[in-house]
Scaffold this motif. Structure first.
Motif, PDB file in Angstrom:
ATOM      1  N   GLN A  24       0.621  -1.303  -0.042  1.00  0.00           N
ATOM      2  CA  GLN A  24      -0.159  -0.224   0.340  1.00  0.00           C
ATOM      3  C   GLN A  24       0.851   1.202  -0.434  1.00  0.00           C
ATOM      4  O   GLN A  24       0.279   2.520  -0.387  1.00  0.00           O
ATOM      5  N   GLN A  25       1.756   1.539   0.783  1.00  0.00           N
ATOM      6  CA  GLN A  25       2.816   2.356   1.348  1.00  0.00           C
ATOM      7  C   GLN A  25       3.395   2.527  -0.611  1.00  0.00           C
ATOM      8  O   GLN A  25       3.595   3.442  -0.909  1.00  0.00           O
ATOM      9  N   ALA A  26       3.642   1.302  -1.516  1.00  0.00           N
ATOM     10  CA  ALA A  26       4.152   1.837  -2.598  1.00  0.00           C
ATOM     11  C   ALA A  26       3.705   2.251  -3.449  1.00  0.00           C
ATOM     12  O   ALA A  26       3.903   3.195  -4.458  1.00  0.00           O
ATOM     13  N   LEU A  27       1.953   2.047  -3.073  1.00  0.00           N
ATOM     14  CA  LEU A  27       1.104   2.579  -3.995  1.00  0.00           C
ATOM     15  C   LEU A  27       0.755   3.804  -4.182  1.00  0.00           C
ATOM     16  O   LEU A  27       0.976   4.966  -5.006  1.00  0.00           O
ATOM     17  N   ASP A  28       0.655   4.501  -2.525  1.00  0.00           N
ATOM     18  CA  ASP A  28       0.719   5.334  -2.739  1.00  0.00           C
ATOM     19  C   ASP A  28       1.587   6.693  -3.074  1.00  0.00           C
ATOM     20  O   ASP A  28       2.036   7.150  -3.483  1.00  0.00           O
ATOM     21  N   ALA A  29       2.860   6.042  -2.780  1.00  0.00           N
ATOM     22  CA  ALA A  29       4.398   6.933  -2.786  1.00  0.00           C
ATOM     23  C   ALA A  29       4.188   6.595  -4.812  1.00  0.00           C
ATOM     24  O   ALA A  29       4.790   7.692  -5.175  1.00  0.00           O
ATOM     25  N   MET A  30       4.353   6.409  -5.502  1.00  0.00           N
ATOM     26  CA  MET A  30       3.902   5.476  -7.102  1.00  0.00           C
ATOM     27  C   MET A  30       2.934   7.563  -7.374  1.00  0.00           C
ATOM     28  O   MET A  30       3.220   7.691  -8.061  1.00  0.00           O
ATOM     29  N   ALA A  31       1.720   6.738  -6.559  1.00  0.00           N
ATOM     30  CA  ALA A  31       0.611   7.955  -6.856  1.00  0.00           C
ATOM     31  C   ALA A  31       1.381   9.348  -7.080  1.00  0.00           C
ATOM     32  O   ALA A  31       1.007  10.742  -7.685  1.00  0.00           O
ATOM     33  N   ARG A  32       1.889   9.909  -5.760  1.00  0.00           N
ATOM     34  CA  ARG A  32       2.498  10.817  -4.754  1.00  0.00           C
ATOM     35  C   ARG A  32       3.412  11.499  -6.242  1.00  0.00           C
ATOM     36  O   ARG A  32       3.540  12.598  -5.804  1.00  0.00           O
ATOM     37  N   GLU A  33       4.789  10.542  -6.908  1.00  0.00           N
ATOM     38  CA  GLU A  33       5.028  11.341  -7.624  1.00  0.00           C
ATOM     39  C   GLU A  33       4.487  11.049  -8.974  1.00  0.00           C
ATOM     40  O   GLU A  33       5.066  11.826  -9.831  1.00  0.00           O
ATOM     41  N   ALA A  34       3.396  10.863  -9.123  1.00  0.00           N
ATOM     42  CA  ALA A  34       2.856  11.333 -10.235  1.00  0.00           C
ATOM     43  C   ALA A  34       1.830  12.475  -9.810  1.00  0.00           C
ATOM     44  O   ALA A  34       1.171  13.076 -10.717  1.00  0.00           O
ATOM     45  N   GLY A  35       1.375  12.836  -8.472  1.00  0.00           N
ATOM     46  CA  GLY A  35       0.658  13.941  -8.367  1.00  0.00           C
ATOM     47  C   GLY A  35      -0.140  13.974  -7.521  1.00  0.00           C
ATOM     48  O   GLY A  35      -0.977  15.115  -7.687  1.00  0.00           O
ATOM     49  N   TYR A  36      -0.492  12.697  -6.927  1.00  0.00           N
ATOM     50  CA  TYR A  36      -1.861  12.681  -6.512  1.00  0.00           C
ATOM     51  C   TYR A  36      -1.205  12.800  -4.715  1.00  0.00           C
ATOM     52  O   TYR A  36      -0.396  12.334  -4.750  1.00  0.00           O
ATOM     53  N   ALA A  37      -2.727  12.916  -4.787  1.00  0.00           N
ATOM     54  CA  ALA A  37      -2.416  12.555  -3.055  1.00  0.00           C
ATOM     55  C   ALA A  37      -1.642  11.161  -2.619  1.00  0.00           C
ATOM     56  O   ALA A  37      -1.232  11.051  -1.075  1.00  0.00           O
ATOM     57  N   ASP A  38      -2.610   9.684  -2.936  1.00  0.00           N
ATOM     58  CA  ASP A  38      -2.211   8.885  -2.346  1.00  0.00           C
ATOM     59  C   ASP A  38      -2.496   7.833  -3.481  1.00  0.00           C
ATOM     60  O   ASP A  38      -3.352   8.789  -4.455  1.00  0.00           O
ATOM     61  N   PHE A  39      -2.646   6.453  -3.904  1.00  0.00           N
ATOM     62  CA  PHE A  39      -3.065   6.190  -4.653  1.00  0.00           C
ATOM     63  C   PHE A  39      -4.826   5.794  -5.288  1.00  0.00           C
ATOM     64  O   PHE A  39      -5.668   6.277  -6.253  1.00  0.00           O
TER      65      PHE A  39
END
Length: 59
Positions: A24-39
């Motif tokens: 879950q933290q990996a998905l959230d980190a990916m989303a943050r790098e794409a400009g989103y708050a979380d996945f």
């Protein structure tokens, strides 16, 4: 910390690779790098159901 790789399962495209405590933290980190708050903030039409998270064994 574990290294994860997130791919689009249909195409095999690598979306993100990096360190996280869990999937879950990996998905959230990916989303943050794409400009989103979380996945969960990524629109469903983009997020889809074919996201694959793999734990990499580098040792």
């Amino acid at each position: 910390m574990t290294i994860f790789q997130i791919r689009q399962a249909t195409t095999g495209a690598v979306l993100w690779t990096g360190g996280a405590e869990n999937e879950q933290q990996a998905l959230d980190a990916m989303a943050r790098e794409a400009g989103y708050a979380d996945f969960a903030s990524i629109p469903e039409s983009v997020r889809g159901t074919d996201t694959r998270v793999d734990r990499l064994n580098l040792g």
